[in-house]
Design a protein around this motif. Structure first.
Motif, PDB file in Angstrom:
ATOM      1  N   VAL A   1      -2.964  17.861  -1.011  1.00 21.38           N
ATOM      2  CA  VAL A   1      -4.203  17.170  -0.656  1.00 21.38           C
ATOM      3  C   VAL A   1      -3.823  15.766  -0.192  1.00 21.38           C
ATOM      4  O   VAL A   1      -3.026  15.078  -0.837  1.00 21.38           O
ATOM      5  N   PRO A   2      -4.349  15.329   0.955  1.00 16.89           N
ATOM      6  CA  PRO A   2      -4.007  13.992   1.435  1.00 16.89           C
ATOM      7  C   PRO A   2      -4.560  12.917   0.488  1.00 16.89           C
ATOM      8  O   PRO A   2      -5.695  13.005   0.031  1.00 16.89           O
ATOM      9  N   HIS A   3      -3.740  11.929   0.217  1.00 10.42           N
ATOM     10  CA  HIS A   3      -4.142  10.824  -0.644  1.00 10.42           C
ATOM     11  C   HIS A   3      -3.341   9.581  -0.275  1.00 10.42           C
ATOM     12  O   HIS A   3      -2.351   9.658   0.441  1.00 10.42           O
ATOM     13  N   ARG A   4      -3.799   8.425  -0.778  1.00 12.11           N
ATOM     14  CA  ARG A   4      -3.152   7.146  -0.468  1.00 12.11           C
ATOM     15  C   ARG A   4      -3.569   6.094  -1.479  1.00 12.11           C
ATOM     16  O   ARG A   4      -4.465   6.316  -2.302  1.00 12.11           O
ATOM     17  N   VAL A   5      -2.914   4.938  -1.397  1.00 10.15           N
ATOM     18  CA  VAL A   5      -3.328   3.754  -2.145  1.00 10.15           C
ATOM     19  C   VAL A   5      -3.637   2.686  -1.105  1.00 10.15           C
ATOM     20  O   VAL A   5      -2.798   2.377  -0.247  1.00 10.15           O
ATOM     21  N   THR A   6      -4.847   2.147  -1.156  1.00  5.45           N
ATOM     22  CA  THR A   6      -5.264   1.161  -0.169  1.00  5.45           C
ATOM     23  C   THR A   6      -4.488  -0.147  -0.328  1.00  5.45           C
ATOM     24  O   THR A   6      -3.926  -0.433  -1.396  1.00  5.45           O
TER      25      THR A   6
ATOM     26  N   ARG B   1      -9.119  11.907   7.101  1.00  6.44           N
ATOM     27  CA  ARG B   1      -9.884  10.703   7.450  1.00  6.44           C
ATOM     28  C   ARG B   1     -10.960  10.377   6.424  1.00  6.44           C
ATOM     29  O   ARG B   1     -11.078   9.238   5.990  1.00  6.44           O
ATOM     30  N   ASP B   2     -11.770  11.361   6.091  1.00  6.66           N
ATOM     31  CA  ASP B   2     -12.913  11.136   5.220  1.00  6.66           C
ATOM     32  C   ASP B   2     -12.484  11.045   3.761  1.00  6.66           C
ATOM     33  O   ASP B   2     -11.684  11.849   3.284  1.00  6.66           O
ATOM     34  N   ILE B   3     -13.035  10.058   3.066  1.00  7.11           N
ATOM     35  CA  ILE B   3     -12.697   9.826   1.660  1.00  7.11           C
ATOM     36  C   ILE B   3     -13.547  10.743   0.784  1.00  7.11           C
ATOM     37  O   ILE B   3     -14.769  10.707   0.822  1.00  7.11           O
ATOM     38  N   LYS B   4     -12.870  11.556   0.003  1.00  4.80           N
ATOM     39  CA  LYS B   4     -13.535  12.457  -0.949  1.00  4.80           C
ATOM     40  C   LYS B   4     -13.817  11.714  -2.251  1.00  4.80           C
ATOM     41  O   LYS B   4     -14.865  11.889  -2.871  1.00  4.80           O
ATOM     42  N   LEU B   5     -12.862  10.876  -2.673  1.00  2.00           N
ATOM     43  CA  LEU B   5     -12.962  10.181  -3.954  1.00  2.00           C
ATOM     44  C   LEU B   5     -12.152   8.898  -3.896  1.00  2.00           C
ATOM     45  O   LEU B   5     -11.023   8.900  -3.418  1.00  2.00           O
TER      46      LEU B   5
ATOM     47  N   LEU C   1      -8.425  12.203  -0.042  1.00  2.00           N
ATOM     48  CA  LEU C   1      -9.081  12.427   1.238  1.00  2.00           C
ATOM     49  C   LEU C   1      -9.438  13.895   1.449  1.00  2.00           C
ATOM     50  O   LEU C   1      -8.864  14.784   0.819  1.00  2.00           O
ATOM     51  N   GLU C   2     -10.350  14.113   2.373  1.00  2.00           N
ATOM     52  CA  GLU C   2     -10.678  15.471   2.807  1.00  2.00           C
ATOM     53  C   GLU C   2      -9.484  16.007   3.601  1.00  2.00           C
ATOM     54  O   GLU C   2      -8.599  15.246   4.009  1.00  2.00           O
ATOM     55  N   ASN C   3      -9.475  17.295   3.880  1.00  2.67           N
ATOM     56  CA  ASN C   3      -8.362  17.906   4.608  1.00  2.67           C
ATOM     57  C   ASN C   3      -8.221  17.402   6.039  1.00  2.67           C
ATOM     58  O   ASN C   3      -7.205  17.635   6.670  1.00  2.67           O
TER      59      ASN C   3
ATOM     60  N   PHE D   1       0.851  -1.183   0.000  1.00  2.00           N
ATOM     61  CA  PHE D   1       0.000   0.000   0.000  1.00  2.00           C
ATOM     62  C   PHE D   1       0.887   1.235   0.000  1.00  2.00           C
ATOM     63  O   PHE D   1       2.110   1.128   0.152  1.00  2.00           O
ATOM     64  N   LEU D   2       0.283   2.392  -0.143  1.00  2.00           N
ATOM     65  CA  LEU D   2       0.985   3.669  -0.016  1.00  2.00           C
ATOM     66  C   LEU D   2       0.253   4.457   1.055  1.00  2.00           C
ATOM     67  O   LEU D   2      -0.939   4.757   0.910  1.00  2.00           O
ATOM     68  N   SER D   3       0.937   4.774   2.140  1.00  2.00           N
ATOM     69  CA  SER D   3       0.285   5.439   3.271  1.00  2.00           C
ATOM     70  C   SER D   3      -0.134   6.866   2.917  1.00  2.00           C
ATOM     71  O   SER D   3       0.359   7.461   1.960  1.00  2.00           O
ATOM     72  N   THR D   4      -1.034   7.390   3.704  1.00  2.00           N
ATOM     73  CA  THR D   4      -1.579   8.729   3.482  1.00  2.00           C
ATOM     74  C   THR D   4      -0.473   9.777   3.553  1.00  2.00           C
ATOM     75  O   THR D   4       0.337   9.766   4.472  1.00  2.00           O
ATOM     76  N   HIS D   5      -0.471  10.658   2.575  1.00  2.00           N
ATOM     77  CA  HIS D   5       0.539  11.706   2.497  1.00  2.00           C
ATOM     78  C   HIS D   5       0.034  12.824   1.584  1.00  2.00           C
ATOM     79  O   HIS D   5      -1.004  12.690   0.956  1.00  2.00           O
ATOM     80  N   THR D   6       0.778  13.921   1.536  1.00  2.00           N
ATOM     81  CA  THR D   6       0.534  14.964   0.542  1.00  2.00           C
ATOM     82  C   THR D   6       1.817  15.082  -0.279  1.00  2.00           C
ATOM     83  O   THR D   6       2.856  14.565   0.121  1.00  2.00           O
ATOM     84  N   ASP D   7       1.733  15.724  -1.391  1.00  2.00           N
ATOM     85  CA  ASP D   7       2.913  15.941  -2.230  1.00  2.00           C
ATOM     86  C   ASP D   7       3.342  17.398  -2.153  1.00  2.00           C
ATOM     87  O   ASP D   7       3.762  17.986  -3.147  1.00  2.00           O
ATOM     88  N   THR D   8       3.246  17.973  -0.958  1.00  2.56           N
ATOM     89  CA  THR D   8       3.610  19.365  -0.739  1.00  2.56           C
ATOM     90  C   THR D   8       5.037  19.629  -1.214  1.00  2.56           C
ATOM     91  O   THR D   8       5.945  18.847  -0.944  1.00  2.56           O
TER      92      THR D   8
END
Length: 96
Positions: free
Chosen positions: A81-86, A58-62, A53-55, A20-27
């Motif tokens: 924007v926070p994102h990940r791969v499950t 936790r909450d999944i936007k898409l 994810l939402e800011n 998986f790819l843990s939650t992160h941003t590409d800031t």
């Protein structure tokens, strides 16, 4: 005439069972990020879905299930924007 002025980073990954790819941003990595899916015959039960994810982180936007030859582009300017791969399911023998 518009073109690419500078290439900052390109990241490629291959996901196999239990990865998986843990939650992160590409800031700080430019303005846009993309996910190019090259896996055929993938389904949501396999995991390995891209989640935006939402800011609140936790909450999944898409949620996007990988589909062959699909491209997802998203804005990562500012704080990103926070994102990940499950997690890919442990029974999966293919790679994503």
């Amino acid at each position: 005439k518009m073109g690419i002025k500078e290439l900052v980073t390109v990241f490629a990954s291959k996901y196999e069972a239990d990865s998986f790819l843990s939650t992160h941003t590409d800031t700080g990595r430019g303005k846009l990020a993309f996910v190019l899916n090259l896996t055929k015959n993938w389904n949501e039960e396999n995991g390995g879905c891209f989640e935006l994810l939402e800011n609140n982180w936790r909450d999944i936007k898409l949620r996007i299930v990988p589909q062959f030859n699909s491209l997802t582009i998203f804005n990562v300017e500012g704080t990103g924007v926070p994102h990940r791969v499950t997690k890919v399911a442990s029974h999966v023998t293919e790679s994503r």
